[in-house]
Design a protein around this motif. Structure first.
Motif, short mmCIF file in Angstrom:
data_model
loop_
_atom_site.label_atom_id
_atom_site.label_comp_id
_atom_site.label_asym_id
_atom_site.label_seq_id
_atom_site.Cartn_x
_atom_site.Cartn_y
_atom_site.Cartn_z
N GLY A 149 -7.85 -20.54 29.86
CA GLY A 149 -7.10 -19.32 29.61
C GLY A 149 -5.64 -19.64 29.41
O GLY A 149 -5.20 -20.75 29.69
N PRO A 150 -4.87 -18.67 28.92
CA PRO A 150 -3.44 -18.91 28.68
C PRO A 150 -2.67 -19.01 29.98
O PRO A 150 -3.17 -18.61 31.04
CB PRO A 150 -3.02 -17.67 27.88
CG PRO A 150 -3.97 -16.61 28.30
CD PRO A 150 -5.27 -17.30 28.59
N PRO A 151 -1.44 -19.53 29.93
CA PRO A 151 -0.64 -19.63 31.16
C PRO A 151 -0.46 -18.28 31.81
O PRO A 151 -0.22 -17.29 31.13
CB PRO A 151 0.70 -20.18 30.66
CG PRO A 151 0.40 -20.82 29.35
CD PRO A 151 -0.74 -20.07 28.76
N GLY A 152 -0.58 -18.26 33.13
CA GLY A 152 -0.33 -17.02 33.85
C GLY A 152 -1.51 -16.09 33.94
O GLY A 152 -1.39 -14.98 34.47
N CYS A 153 -2.67 -16.51 33.47
CA CYS A 153 -3.82 -15.60 33.48
C CYS A 153 -4.61 -15.67 34.77
O CYS A 153 -5.53 -14.90 34.97
CB CYS A 153 -4.75 -15.90 32.29
SG CYS A 153 -5.60 -17.48 32.43
N GLY A 154 -4.29 -16.64 35.65
CA GLY A 154 -4.96 -16.69 36.95
C GLY A 154 -5.91 -17.85 37.13
O GLY A 154 -6.83 -17.77 37.95
N ARG A 155 -5.69 -18.93 36.41
CA ARG A 155 -6.63 -20.06 36.52
C ARG A 155 -6.62 -20.66 37.92
O ARG A 155 -7.67 -20.97 38.50
CB ARG A 155 -6.28 -21.14 35.49
CG ARG A 155 -6.50 -20.69 34.05
CD ARG A 155 -5.94 -21.67 33.05
NE ARG A 155 -4.51 -21.88 33.24
CZ ARG A 155 -3.73 -22.54 32.42
NH1 ARG A 155 -4.25 -23.06 31.32
NH2 ARG A 155 -2.45 -22.70 32.69
N GLN A 156 -5.42 -20.84 38.49
CA GLN A 156 -5.33 -21.43 39.82
C GLN A 156 -5.99 -20.52 40.86
O GLN A 156 -6.67 -20.98 41.78
CB GLN A 156 -3.86 -21.68 40.21
CG GLN A 156 -3.19 -22.78 39.42
CD GLN A 156 -3.84 -24.14 39.65
OE1 GLN A 156 -4.29 -24.81 38.74
NE2 GLN A 156 -3.92 -24.53 40.90
N HIS A 157 -5.75 -19.23 40.70
CA HIS A 157 -6.35 -18.27 41.63
C HIS A 157 -7.86 -18.32 41.53
O HIS A 157 -8.57 -18.30 42.54
CB HIS A 157 -5.82 -16.85 41.29
CG HIS A 157 -6.18 -15.82 42.32
ND1 HIS A 157 -5.25 -15.00 42.91
CD2 HIS A 157 -7.37 -15.48 42.87
CE1 HIS A 157 -5.85 -14.20 43.78
NE2 HIS A 157 -7.14 -14.46 43.78
N ALA A 158 -8.37 -18.41 40.33
CA ALA A 158 -9.83 -18.46 40.15
C ALA A 158 -10.41 -19.74 40.76
O ALA A 158 -11.47 -19.72 41.38
CB ALA A 158 -10.17 -18.38 38.66
N ALA A 159 -9.69 -20.86 40.60
CA ALA A 159 -10.17 -22.11 41.20
C ALA A 159 -10.24 -21.97 42.72
O ALA A 159 -11.22 -22.38 43.35
CB ALA A 159 -9.25 -23.27 40.81
N ALA A 160 -9.22 -21.39 43.29
CA ALA A 160 -9.21 -21.19 44.74
C ALA A 160 -10.30 -20.21 45.16
O ALA A 160 -10.95 -20.40 46.19
CB ALA A 160 -7.83 -20.68 45.19
N ALA A 161 -10.53 -19.20 44.35
CA ALA A 161 -11.58 -18.22 44.66
C ALA A 161 -12.95 -18.90 44.70
O ALA A 161 -13.77 -18.62 45.58
CB ALA A 161 -11.56 -17.08 43.65
N ILE A 162 -13.19 -19.80 43.76
CA ILE A 162 -14.47 -20.52 43.75
C ILE A 162 -14.60 -21.35 45.02
O ILE A 162 -15.64 -21.35 45.70
CB ILE A 162 -14.57 -21.42 42.51
CG1 ILE A 162 -14.69 -20.57 41.24
CG2 ILE A 162 -15.78 -22.37 42.61
CD1 ILE A 162 -14.58 -21.36 39.95
N HIS A 163 -13.53 -22.07 45.36
CA HIS A 163 -13.58 -22.95 46.54
C HIS A 163 -13.83 -22.15 47.81
O HIS A 163 -14.72 -22.49 48.61
CB HIS A 163 -12.25 -23.71 46.65
CG HIS A 163 -12.08 -24.46 47.94
ND1 HIS A 163 -12.66 -25.68 48.18
CD2 HIS A 163 -11.38 -24.13 49.07
CE1 HIS A 163 -12.34 -26.08 49.41
NE2 HIS A 163 -11.56 -25.17 49.96
#
Lengths: 165, 462
Positions: free
Chosen positions: B196-210
């Protein structure tokens, strides 16, 4: 998915939008009580045009970062500032999304590496012998830091000889 | 002379006679002995301690002898055959009880280390009965295992709540689909690529999966920023994690996040593929990127095997402009988060403010929205966030949207050339310290011509 070229342009636009209103160019800001880490980094980056600023507390460090919001902070971790640093890292993405923080520490605090990385530190150094990779992180960050886009007339003006007024 | 024989029973008697707690670990950190004073200090918790391995634990559900052993864990320097003084702890009903301990390695180097003797002070650190054991006298920078454990536990507790899947807010079809995919990914150990583009929540989604997979008692979420770190730094950290010693038995419940994986240096991609997928890598791997890696691989810009291995599951996160219906909900969420962090309280947004938010392009996506709401929260004085509280760039974008965009920059040539001529003549005169002959030479013109231009441009009267 969007055209990659468009995505890259949007990314560049996002970074320009976020770096605005008189913000200074990105700097390397070192926060420590002594000065050994700053001395070491200056040695690693000798001869390169890297602006380095030293601060002595997290409060003054973050104040300096506020004026240079795309900067890279190198913070010395101590048992006294662990909790404050964790708190500041938690707000970094929200408050200063273009900034990055690297943590340096005495090897006795090496056990904190993974917690600091998880909290948001981009890099962790537990020994002055690891300053080489840290200097590389600094170079990469400052190279990627956004600069204000100049118009054609500004570019010509800035290239005139014999200095300005 | 008769050979001196070491009597293990007599040795144990000697150690049991001292009032100082003493325990002994073997070279793999298993408890092989503890004396009577140590048993007394630990109390009932000492039961089952023999043959337990001292490893740091941050997981809350670790109890019993494993938790006791964790509190006795020596600092890592001892394993390198360094004599170290640190603190150890035992759990109590109220809070951990700490003592200073001297760790004596038995060996001359890390390779021939056969064990560790731990000798505890006779008084607790927190008892306050001996001033020289006051915690302030502990050297700054001295590692405090109990403090690290507690901080890791608190951090994971808070993060597990912050990164719940249901906090990926949005009723748009794209976000409902993304949440479903994230929950699916949490149920497996397959590698995941978040695009996804910058700022769309990729890091948050990775943490959510973990955290969906492991909860707050899981291992660590280790991010490595492939854009920020050089090849050497990435290589060394991944190798360290591959060894399994860094996180111990938590490795299986930990996650490595390769952020900006599309910017992974080419000279490390091959080795990374081998380490992460060629052998048994103990951590789960999640990668984030701005575009699908297979597209880069098709263009010859990325290793195809690594691109495929990192993307067993691919989850696309949409830009904010593709989920505008989520904007009011997201804005309200960020406003309430800002309220919780400050004394200022604002209930919502005026209609004009919402219109401006909706009209803006959000090139920085959700992250930019969060920052804008935080800025508006600081600026607002009334009970609601009004249009005037929003950042200037949002207003400018709205104003610019009303006029046709200028495609090219135009220059009024004669005017611009005149300005340059005036500026250069002025600079040449200053450089020549007012000497017109010298200034004329700098400008490559004759002195009479310079005089004429000075008059024409108004520098001097005729």
């Amino acid at each position: 998915m969007d055209d990659p070229a468009v995505t890259k342009e949007a990314d560049a636009l996002a970074r320009r939008v976020l770096l605005s209103d008189g913000a200074e160019a990105a700097r390397l800001i070192v926060c420590e009580h002594g000065g050994r880490w700053a001395v070491g980094l200056r040695r690693e980056l000798a001869g390169e045009d890297v602006p380095i600023c030293e601060t002595r507390s997290l409060a003054s460090c973050w104040e300096t970062l506020g004026a240079s919001p795309a900067g890279l902070v190198v913070v010395e971790l101590t048992t006294a500032n662990v909790d404050e640093l964790l708190g500041r890292l938690a707000g970094l993405d929200r408050d200063l999304p273009l900034a990055r923080v690297a943590v340096v520490a005495d090897r006795r605090l090496a056990g904190y590496e993974w917690l600091m990385r998880e909290a948001g530190a981009v890099h962790f150094v537990g020994s002055p012998r690891q300053l080489g990779p840290l200097a590389e992180v600094a170079r990469r960050h400052l190279d990627q830091a956004p600069a204000r886009r100049r118009s054609v007339t500004e570019q010509i003006w800035s290239s005139l000889p014999w200095g300005g007024r | 002379m008769a050979r001196q024989r070491i009597n293990a029973t007599d040795l144990a008697k000697m150690l049991n006679a001292t009032s100082q707690p003493v325990y002994v670990l073997d070279d793999e950190m298993f408890v092989v002995f503890y004396n009577r004073a140590c048993h007394k200090w630990l109390g009932p918790a000492a039961a089952g301690l023999l043959d337990r391995q001292c490893r740091y634990h941050s997981a809350q559900e670790v109890t019993g002898p494993d938790a006791v052993a964790a509190g006795l864990c020596p600092p890592p320097e001892v394993m390198e055959c360094q004599k170290v003084t640190a603190t150890v702890s035992r759990s109590s009903d109220e809070q951990p009880v700490r003592r200073r301990a001297t760790f004596v390695p038995l060996g001359t180097s890390a390779e021939d280390l056969i064990g560790i003797v731990a000798i505890l002070d006779p008084v607790d650190l927190d008892s306050g009965t001996r001033a020289d054991l006051d915690v302030e006298t502990v050297s700054p920078g001295e590692e405090d295992p109990a403090g690290l454990h507690e901080r890791v536990r608190r951090f994971h507790d808070e993060a597990a709540g912050r990164y719940r899947v249901d906090r990926l807010i949005g009723d748009s079809p794209a976000m409902r689909r993304a949440r479903a995919q994230i929950e699916l990914a949490a149920g497996s150990r397959a590698s995941v690529l978040l695009v996804g583009p910058p700022g769309c929540g990729r890091q948050h989604a990775a943490a959510a999966i973990h955290y969906a997979a492991h909860g707050k008692s899981g291992g660590s979420l280790i991010p490595l920023d492939c854009a920020a770190l050089g090849a050497d730094a990435i290589r060394s950290k991944v190798r360290a994690l591959a060894g399994g010693d860094v996180l111990g038995e938590h490795s299986a419940r930990s996650t490595l996040v390769l952020s900006h994986a599309d910017q992974l240096p080419a000279d490390v991609q091959g080795e990374l593929w081998v380490v992460l997928f060629g052998k048994r890598f103990p951590l789960r791997v999640i990668a984030t990127a701005e575009q699908p890696l297979h597209e880069l691989a098709q263009g010859g810009e990325y290793r195809a095997d690594l691109a495929a291995s990192l993307a067993t599951i691919t989850i696309e996160l949409p830009p904010l402009t593709q989920r505008r219906e989520d904007l009011p909900l997201l804005a309200q969420l960020f406003l309430e988060e800002a309220n919780s962090r400050s004394a200022g309280q604002h209930g919502g947004f005026s209609a004009e403010a919402l219109d401006l938010l909706d009209a803006y392009g959000w090139p920085g996506n959700v992250d930019e929205l969060a920052q804008a709401i935080a800025a508006a929260h600081r600026a607002a004085a009334g009970p609601q966030i009004g249009a005037e509280d929003l950042p200037q760039r949002i207003h400018l974008a709205a104003a610019a949207a009303k006029v046709p965009p200028r495609v090219e920059e135009t220059i009024v040539l004669d005017e611009f050339l005149g300005q340059i001529e005036r500026e250069l003549i002025g600079r040449a005169l200053r450089r020549a310290k007012g000497n017109k002959a010298k200034a004329a030479r700098l400008l490559g013109m004759t002195r009479p011509r310079l005089y004429r231009r000075l008059v024409q441009l108004g520098f001097e009267k005729d």
